[in-house]
Design a protein around this motif. Structure first.
Motif, PDB file in Angstrom:
ATOM      1  N   LYS A 105      11.821  27.773  10.053  1.00 28.03           N
ATOM      2  CA  LYS A 105      10.476  28.032   9.542  1.00 28.03           C
ATOM      3  C   LYS A 105      10.482  28.016   8.010  1.00 28.03           C
ATOM      4  CE  LYS A 105       6.710  31.328   9.706  1.00 28.03           C
ATOM      5  NZ  LYS A 105       6.302  32.682  10.013  1.00 28.03           N
ATOM      6  N   ASN A 106      11.502  28.625   7.396  1.00 30.43           N
ATOM      7  CA  ASN A 106      11.627  28.585   5.931  1.00 30.43           C
ATOM      8  C   ASN A 106      11.763  27.154   5.439  1.00 30.43           C
ATOM      9  OD1 ASN A 106      11.521  31.366   5.811  1.00 30.43           O
ATOM     10  ND2 ASN A 106      13.735  31.624   5.590  1.00 30.43           N
ATOM     11  N   SER A 107      12.524  26.334   6.156  1.00 28.39           N
ATOM     12  CA  SER A 107      12.713  24.932   5.768  1.00 28.39           C
ATOM     13  C   SER A 107      11.421  24.143   5.853  1.00 28.39           C
ATOM     14  CB  SER A 107      13.761  24.268   6.657  1.00 28.39           C
ATOM     15  OG  SER A 107      15.012  24.843   6.463  1.00 28.39           O
ATOM     16  N   GLU A 108      10.620  24.425   6.864  1.00 32.81           N
ATOM     17  CA  GLU A 108       9.367  23.700   7.044  1.00 32.81           C
ATOM     18  C   GLU A 108       8.350  24.052   5.972  1.00 32.81           C
ATOM     19  OE1 GLU A 108       8.368  24.723  11.057  1.00 32.81           O
ATOM     20  OE2 GLU A 108       9.706  23.190  11.898  1.00 32.81           O
ATOM     21  N   GLU A 109       8.494  25.232   5.353  1.00 32.56           N
ATOM     22  CA  GLU A 109       7.564  25.647   4.310  1.00 32.56           C
ATOM     23  C   GLU A 109       7.900  25.054   2.938  1.00 32.56           C
ATOM     24  OE1 GLU A 109       7.642  29.906   4.563  1.00 32.56           O
ATOM     25  OE2 GLU A 109       6.450  29.934   6.405  1.00 32.56           O
ATOM     26  N   LEU A 110       9.044  24.387   2.813  1.00 32.38           N
ATOM     27  CA  LEU A 110       9.427  23.757   1.548  1.00 32.38           C
ATOM     28  C   LEU A 110       8.549  22.529   1.290  1.00 32.38           C
ATOM     29  CD1 LEU A 110      13.323  23.791   1.886  1.00 32.38           C
ATOM     30  CD2 LEU A 110      11.933  25.255   0.415  1.00 32.38           C
ATOM     31  N   THR A 111       8.301  22.253   0.012  1.00 34.04           N
ATOM     32  CA  THR A 111       7.555  21.041  -0.320  1.00 34.04           C
ATOM     33  C   THR A 111       8.395  19.794  -0.041  1.00 34.04           C
ATOM     34  OG1 THR A 111       8.276  21.224  -2.613  1.00 34.04           O
ATOM     35  CG2 THR A 111       6.132  22.156  -2.065  1.00 34.04           C
ATOM     36  N   TYR A 148      19.736  29.493  -0.722  1.00 35.34           N
ATOM     37  CA  TYR A 148      19.397  29.352  -2.131  1.00 35.34           C
ATOM     38  C   TYR A 148      18.677  30.619  -2.570  1.00 35.34           C
ATOM     39  CZ  TYR A 148      17.399  27.515  -6.439  1.00 35.34           C
ATOM     40  OH  TYR A 148      17.061  27.322  -7.747  1.00 35.34           O
ATOM     41  N   LYS A 149      19.275  31.315  -3.522  1.00 38.40           N
ATOM     42  CA  LYS A 149      18.709  32.550  -4.083  1.00 38.40           C
ATOM     43  C   LYS A 149      18.294  33.548  -3.000  1.00 38.40           C
ATOM     44  CE  LYS A 149      17.095  30.862  -8.528  1.00 38.40           C
ATOM     45  NZ  LYS A 149      15.954  30.690  -9.417  1.00 38.40           N
ATOM     46  N   GLY A 150      19.161  33.791  -2.048  1.00 43.44           N
ATOM     47  CA  GLY A 150      18.903  34.791  -1.013  1.00 43.44           C
ATOM     48  C   GLY A 150      18.063  34.323   0.160  1.00 43.44           C
ATOM     49  N   ASN A 151      17.495  33.145   0.084  1.00 46.16           N
ATOM     50  CA  ASN A 151      16.719  32.599   1.203  1.00 46.16           C
ATOM     51  C   ASN A 151      17.594  31.646   2.004  1.00 46.16           C
ATOM     52  OD1 ASN A 151      14.359  33.930   0.461  1.00 46.16           O
ATOM     53  ND2 ASN A 151      13.763  32.299  -0.935  1.00 46.16           N
ATOM     54  N   SER A 152      17.492  31.733   3.317  1.00 45.42           N
ATOM     55  CA  SER A 152      18.284  30.875   4.202  1.00 45.42           C
ATOM     56  C   SER A 152      17.404  29.788   4.805  1.00 45.42           C
ATOM     57  CB  SER A 152      18.906  31.710   5.322  1.00 45.42           C
ATOM     58  OG  SER A 152      19.813  32.633   4.794  1.00 45.42           O
ATOM     59  N   TYR A 153      17.991  28.608   4.929  1.00 50.01           N
ATOM     60  CA  TYR A 153      17.284  27.448   5.463  1.00 50.01           C
ATOM     61  C   TYR A 153      18.178  26.761   6.478  1.00 50.01           C
ATOM     62  CZ  TYR A 153      14.651  28.248   1.192  1.00 50.01           C
ATOM     63  OH  TYR A 153      13.906  28.819   0.194  1.00 50.01           O
ATOM     64  N   ASP A 160      18.033  31.477  13.537  1.00 55.10           N
ATOM     65  CA  ASP A 160      17.871  30.036  13.332  1.00 55.10           C
ATOM     66  C   ASP A 160      16.395  29.653  13.298  1.00 55.10           C
ATOM     67  OD1 ASP A 160      20.578  29.775  13.247  1.00 55.10           O
ATOM     68  OD2 ASP A 160      20.778  28.789  15.204  1.00 55.10           O
ATOM     69  N   ILE A 161      15.593  30.261  14.140  1.00 55.91           N
ATOM     70  CA  ILE A 161      14.153  29.965  14.146  1.00 55.91           C
ATOM     71  C   ILE A 161      13.525  30.341  12.806  1.00 55.91           C
ATOM     72  CG2 ILE A 161      11.941  30.614  15.204  1.00 55.91           C
ATOM     73  CD1 ILE A 161      13.472  30.903  17.866  1.00 55.91           C
TER      74      ILE A 161
END
Length: 149
Positions: free
Chosen positions: A57-63, A136-141, A52-53
Motif C-alpha cells: 500500500k505504501n508503494s502504491e502511494e508513491l508518485t 527509506y527514512k523509516g518507511n517500508s515498501y 506485506d500488505i
C-alpha cells in the motif's frame, strides 16, 4: 478353468487396483514430482502477511514506484529518483518457481545512484518472481512481480 463374467469382473478389479498402486508408488518415488513449499516456515510467514500488505500500500502511494529493465548486463532495478539513493536499504529476492537451487537474495546497502544491477550470469532464462523489500527514512515498501527473463 471356465472364463465367465464373474472371472472377468475379478480380473478387471485386480487390473485396476494394480494400475492405481503402480501410479501411486511411481508418484511418491519419482524425483520429477517432488513439490516443495515456497518457504520452510509457511504458516509463520502467512501470519506476517499483513505487514506485506501495508508495504505494498505504501508503494502504491508513491508518485514513482520501483521499476526494472532488462539490459545486456543483467536486470537493472530502478528506484524512485525523488529519494536519496544512499538512504535506501533493503533486500531483493529472486525466486525461481521451477528450481529452488536458483533462488537468491541480494542486499541493498548503499546505492551510488538510484539503480541496482543484478548481473546476467546470475539469471537463467525463464520465469522469475521478484520481491523487493526496501526502506527509506523509516518507511517500508514492497514491490512484487513475476518477470520473464
Amino acid at each position: 478353468m471356465k472364463f465367465n463374467w464373474g472371472t472377468g469382473v475379478v480380473l478387471a478389479f485386480i487390473g485396476f487396483i494394480t494400475f492405481i498402486m503402480y501410479f501411486v508408488i511411481s508418484m511418491f518415488s519419482s524425483e520429477n514430482f517432488k513439490n516443495d513449499l515456497v518457504t520452510e516456515d509457511y504458516y509463520g510467514a502467512e501470519l506476517l502477511y499483513q505487514n506485506d500488505i501495508n508495504k505494498i500500500k505504501n508503494s502504491e502511494e508513491l508518485t514513482e514506484n520501483v521499476s526494472y529493465l532488462q539490459t545486456s548486463a543483467g536486470l537493472k532495478i530502478v528506484f524512485p529518483k525523488e529519494f536519496d539513493s544512499k538512504k535506501i536499504t533493503g533486500k531483493v529476492f529472486l525466486y525461481r518457481p521451477s528450481n529452488k537451487q536458483l533462488d537468491f537474495e541480494t542486499s541493498i546497502v548503499s546505492l551510488s545512484d538510484s539503480n541496482l544491477l543484478i548481473p546476467d550470469k546470475r539469471l537463467v532464462d525463464g520465469r522469475w518472481n521478484i520481491k523487493i523489500d526496501w526502506q527509506y527514512k523509516g518507511n517500508s515498501y514492497l514491490f512484487k512481480e513475476s518477470i520473464i527473463y
